[in-house]
Design a protein around this motif. Sequence first.
Motif, PDB file in Angstrom:
ATOM      1  N   GLN A 171     -48.722 -14.887  17.483  1.00 42.80           N
ATOM      2  CA  GLN A 171     -49.183 -15.205  16.134  1.00 42.80           C
ATOM      3  C   GLN A 171     -50.695 -15.436  16.104  1.00 42.80           C
ATOM      4  OE1 GLN A 171     -45.820 -18.115  15.407  1.00 42.80           O
ATOM      5  NE2 GLN A 171     -46.037 -17.214  13.363  1.00 42.80           N
ATOM      6  N   GLU A 183     -52.366 -16.894  12.610  1.00 43.70           N
ATOM      7  CA  GLU A 183     -51.336 -17.849  12.197  1.00 43.70           C
ATOM      8  C   GLU A 183     -51.124 -18.986  13.189  1.00 43.70           C
ATOM      9  OE1 GLU A 183     -48.439 -14.799   9.708  1.00 43.70           O
ATOM     10  OE2 GLU A 183     -47.980 -15.193  11.819  1.00 43.70           O
ATOM     11  N   ASP A 192     -44.188 -22.956  11.579  1.00 45.94           N
ATOM     12  CA  ASP A 192     -43.315 -21.904  12.078  1.00 45.94           C
ATOM     13  C   ASP A 192     -42.862 -22.227  13.496  1.00 45.94           C
ATOM     14  OD1 ASP A 192     -41.991 -19.321  11.805  1.00 45.94           O
ATOM     15  OD2 ASP A 192     -43.355 -18.690  13.394  1.00 45.94           O
ATOM     16  N   GLN A 193     -43.832 -22.502  14.362  1.00 43.85           N
ATOM     17  CA  GLN A 193     -43.534 -22.794  15.755  1.00 43.85           C
ATOM     18  C   GLN A 193     -44.375 -23.979  16.211  1.00 43.85           C
ATOM     19  OE1 GLN A 193     -44.523 -19.659  18.589  1.00 43.85           O
ATOM     20  NE2 GLN A 193     -42.354 -19.421  19.023  1.00 43.85           N
ATOM     21  N   TYR A 249     -48.208 -21.354  11.616  1.00 44.67           N
ATOM     22  CA  TYR A 249     -47.792 -21.471  10.220  1.00 44.67           C
ATOM     23  C   TYR A 249     -47.857 -20.089   9.590  1.00 44.67           C
ATOM     24  CZ  TYR A 249     -47.679 -22.700   5.305  1.00 44.67           C
ATOM     25  OH  TYR A 249     -47.328 -22.783   3.977  1.00 44.67           O
ATOM     26  N   ARG A 250     -46.810 -19.712   8.890  1.00 45.55           N
ATOM     27  CA  ARG A 250     -46.777 -18.426   8.199  1.00 45.55           C
ATOM     28  C   ARG A 250     -46.992 -18.649   6.708  1.00 45.55           C
ATOM     29  NH1 ARG A 250     -42.588 -14.209  10.480  1.00 45.55           N
ATOM     30  NH2 ARG A 250     -43.017 -13.517   8.373  1.00 45.55           N
ATOM     31  N   LYS A 272     -42.040 -17.946   5.479  1.00 44.86           N
ATOM     32  CA  LYS A 272     -40.914 -17.729   6.405  1.00 44.86           C
ATOM     33  C   LYS A 272     -41.105 -18.549   7.681  1.00 44.86           C
ATOM     34  CE  LYS A 272     -40.079 -13.151   4.567  1.00 44.86           C
ATOM     35  NZ  LYS A 272     -40.118 -11.706   4.807  1.00 44.86           N
ATOM     36  N   ASN A 273     -41.279 -19.843   7.522  1.00 45.81           N
ATOM     37  CA  ASN A 273     -41.520 -20.747   8.648  1.00 45.81           C
ATOM     38  C   ASN A 273     -40.199 -21.235   9.226  1.00 45.81           C
ATOM     39  OD1 ASN A 273     -44.534 -21.095   8.793  1.00 45.81           O
ATOM     40  ND2 ASN A 273     -44.161 -21.431   6.616  1.00 45.81           N
ATOM     41  N   ARG A 274     -40.019 -21.023  10.534  1.00 48.69           N
ATOM     42  CA  ARG A 274     -38.746 -21.292  11.210  1.00 48.69           C
ATOM     43  C   ARG A 274     -38.562 -22.739  11.661  1.00 48.69           C
ATOM     44  NH1 ARG A 274     -39.700 -17.254  15.966  1.00 48.69           N
ATOM     45  NH2 ARG A 274     -41.793 -18.056  15.583  1.00 48.69           N
ATOM     46  N   LYS A 275     -39.640 -23.490  11.744  1.00 47.83           N
ATOM     47  CA  LYS A 275     -39.589 -24.859  12.294  1.00 47.83           C
ATOM     48  C   LYS A 275     -38.981 -24.857  13.706  1.00 47.83           C
ATOM     49  CE  LYS A 275     -40.121 -28.504  10.018  1.00 47.83           C
ATOM     50  NZ  LYS A 275     -40.188 -29.715   9.267  1.00 47.83           N
TER      51      LYS A 275
END
Length: 145
Positions: free
Chosen positions: A78, A83, A110-111, A128-129, A133-136
């Motif tokens: 990313q 990102e 996101d990650q 961070y997206r 569409k942030n996955r955490k």
Amino acid sequence: MATRISKNFTLEEFTTSDTAKAKGISNIPSTQQVASLCALVHHVLQPLRDAMGQEIKIGSGYRCPRLNAAVGGVSNSQHLNGEAADLCIDGDKLKGKRWFDWIKAHVVFDQLIMEHNAKGSYWVHVSYRADGKNRKQVINDLLKR
């Protein structure tokens, strides 16, 4: 003159690289990559800075493909999109844990990874997206080789 992207961060903090300088790599982000860096700062890093009241040093931010390859980054990093950032904790694993825990509890990301290498250096990777569409995704202890 530095390009300010928030009250405590400049664009240059995310694009300056000792490896790029040493290898003659131009690490200039596109307009879209700058927008992604600004979103990361606005949604994650500036809130962290405000909450902690401490300077946050960026070890690695945006990486062009050539720089990403030079530092051993994965091909879908990313960092290539602006990102992600690696936050320096200056050998203070406890500070890194505080930052890690605060991000995990208070902001969308996101990650989030607490990373370290075989030499005992630790850092916090966060992404961070801006597309929402942030996955955490949380990884607590990742050894980077």
